[in-house]
Write a protein that holds these residues in place. Structure first.
Motif, mmCIF file in Angstrom:
data_model
loop_
_atom_site.group_PDB
_atom_site.id
_atom_site.type_symbol
_atom_site.label_atom_id
_atom_site.label_comp_id
_atom_site.label_asym_id
_atom_site.label_seq_id
_atom_site.Cartn_x
_atom_site.Cartn_y
_atom_site.Cartn_z
ATOM 1 N N ASP A 179 -5.156 7.133 -30.759
ATOM 2 C CA ASP A 179 -6.209 6.156 -31.035
ATOM 3 C C ASP A 179 -7.461 6.836 -31.591
ATOM 4 O O ASP A 179 -8.073 7.665 -30.921
ATOM 5 C CB ASP A 179 -6.594 5.387 -29.769
ATOM 6 C CG ASP A 179 -5.483 4.516 -29.232
ATOM 7 O OD1 ASP A 179 -4.462 4.356 -29.917
ATOM 8 O OD2 ASP A 179 -5.640 3.999 -28.104
ATOM 9 N N GLY A 180 -7.809 6.512 -32.827
ATOM 10 C CA GLY A 180 -9.011 7.049 -33.442
ATOM 11 C C GLY A 180 -8.913 8.504 -33.861
ATOM 12 O O GLY A 180 -9.919 9.088 -34.276
ATOM 13 N N VAL A 230 -0.931 9.565 -27.555
ATOM 14 C CA VAL A 230 -1.906 8.540 -27.901
ATOM 15 C C VAL A 230 -2.800 9.107 -28.996
ATOM 16 O O VAL A 230 -3.470 10.123 -28.788
ATOM 17 C CB VAL A 230 -2.745 8.127 -26.673
ATOM 18 C CG1 VAL A 230 -3.802 7.104 -27.058
ATOM 19 C CG2 VAL A 230 -1.842 7.595 -25.570
ATOM 20 N N GLN A 288 1.932 4.648 -33.499
ATOM 21 C CA GLN A 288 0.940 5.683 -33.186
ATOM 22 C C GLN A 288 -0.009 5.887 -34.369
ATOM 23 O O GLN A 288 -1.219 5.971 -34.189
ATOM 24 C CB GLN A 288 1.632 7.018 -32.884
ATOM 25 C CG GLN A 288 2.354 7.071 -31.559
ATOM 26 C CD GLN A 288 3.222 8.306 -31.473
ATOM 27 O OE1 GLN A 288 4.159 8.470 -32.248
ATOM 28 N NE2 GLN A 288 2.890 9.183 -30.546
ATOM 29 N N SER A 299 -8.556 14.310 -25.578
ATOM 30 C CA SER A 299 -9.429 13.315 -26.196
ATOM 31 C C SER A 299 -10.723 13.983 -26.666
ATOM 32 O O SER A 299 -11.265 14.861 -26.003
ATOM 33 C CB SER A 299 -9.726 12.170 -25.225
ATOM 34 O OG SER A 299 -10.314 12.645 -24.041
ATOM 35 N N THR A 348 -3.028 3.572 -35.257
ATOM 36 C CA THR A 348 -4.277 3.663 -34.494
ATOM 37 C C THR A 348 -5.107 4.881 -34.905
ATOM 38 O O THR A 348 -6.181 5.106 -34.362
ATOM 39 C CB THR A 348 -3.994 3.726 -32.982
ATOM 40 O OG1 THR A 348 -3.306 4.941 -32.689
ATOM 41 C CG2 THR A 348 -3.174 2.536 -32.531
ATOM 42 N N ALA A 349 -4.592 5.669 -35.842
ATOM 43 C CA ALA A 349 -5.263 6.888 -36.311
ATOM 44 C C ALA A 349 -5.660 6.704 -37.773
ATOM 45 O O ALA A 349 -5.421 5.650 -38.360
ATOM 46 C CB ALA A 349 -4.328 8.084 -36.151
ATOM 47 N N ASN A 385 -2.932 12.748 -24.611
ATOM 48 C CA ASN A 385 -3.987 11.844 -25.067
ATOM 49 C C ASN A 385 -4.818 12.565 -26.120
ATOM 50 O O ASN A 385 -5.568 13.483 -25.800
ATOM 51 C CB ASN A 385 -4.866 11.426 -23.889
ATOM 52 C CG ASN A 385 -5.993 10.497 -24.297
ATOM 53 O OD1 ASN A 385 -6.105 10.106 -25.457
ATOM 54 N ND2 ASN A 385 -6.832 10.139 -23.353
ATOM 55 N N THR A 389 -6.904 10.806 -28.189
ATOM 56 C CA THR A 389 -7.861 9.781 -28.597
ATOM 57 C C THR A 389 -9.098 10.428 -29.208
ATOM 58 O O THR A 389 -9.708 11.314 -28.597
ATOM 59 C CB THR A 389 -8.271 8.916 -27.389
ATOM 60 O OG1 THR A 389 -7.103 8.267 -26.876
ATOM 61 C CG2 THR A 389 -9.302 7.857 -27.771
ATOM 62 N N ARG A 390 -9.428 10.016 -30.442
ATOM 63 C CA ARG A 390 -10.603 10.480 -31.180
ATOM 64 C C ARG A 390 -10.629 11.990 -31.392
ATOM 65 O O ARG A 390 -11.687 12.582 -31.604
ATOM 66 C CB ARG A 390 -11.888 9.982 -30.524
ATOM 67 C CG ARG A 390 -12.012 8.475 -30.565
ATOM 68 C CD ARG A 390 -13.351 7.907 -30.120
ATOM 69 N NE ARG A 390 -14.237 8.813 -29.445
ATOM 70 C CZ ARG A 390 -14.685 8.659 -28.208
ATOM 71 N NH1 ARG A 390 -14.334 7.600 -27.506
ATOM 72 N NH2 ARG A 390 -15.515 9.524 -27.666
#
Length: 165
Positions: A124-125, A122, A143, A84, A146-147, A102, A104-105
């Motif tokens: 996300d972002g 994951v 998936q 992340s 969320t990106a 993960n 994320t971001r």
């Protein structure tokens, strides 16, 4: 009074244990920088940029906020790793494993994920602008929803990604 002091001492000990558990481990970072496997290691904010870490096992490692920019990690095992807020700019991950990771971001601008396994990762972002993911395995529309990416993001047939704002 004695009971209150015991409770305070216990809380202070727990805070210290939590702080040391989340801090980076410089010895583990140095091992990985030298090319050694380190599954489950704490590589928080590690600088792994410009490194050739082909086939390295970092499964389950904590790579939160790590810099992997312009590194080569072909066939690396990053399954269940916490990437992340990591910088993956321009990195090569040919046939790498990201199953359950993960991201994320994460910044994966221009990263190469040819034949990489992204099953359950994951995103996300995550910023995937210019990323090459056309032959990635396990990548789903859910998936990607969320990106974000751009017109130069290469995806498997039938998948799309929203533009970054």
């Amino acid at each position: 009074m004695k009971q209150a002091l015991c409770v305070l001492a216990m809380l202070a000990g727990m805070s210290l244990a939590t702080a040391s558990a989340s801090a980076q481990d410089m010895a583990e970072i140095a091992r990985v920088q030298a090319g050694a496997d380190c599954p489950g290691c704490n590589l928080f904010q590690a600088d792994l940029s410009y490194r050739d870490l082909e086939g390295v096992d970092l499964s389950g490692a904590r790579l939160r906020q790590a810099d992997l920019s312009l590194s080569t990690m072909n066939r690396a095992d990053l399954s269940r790793a916490d990437l992340s807020v990591a910088n993956l700019f321009g990195a090569r991950f040919t046939a790498a494993r990201f199953a359950g990771a993960n991201l994320t971001r994460a910044n994966a601008v221009g990263a190469y994920f040819g034949s990489a396994d992204l099953t359950g990762a994951v995103l996300d972002g995550a910023i995937l602008s210019g990323a090459e993911m056309e032959t990635a395995r396990g990548l789903t529309q859910a998936q990607l929803d969320t990106a974000c990416g751009d017109r130069s993001t290469r995806l498997p047939a039938g998948l799309t990604i929203a533009p970054c704002r």
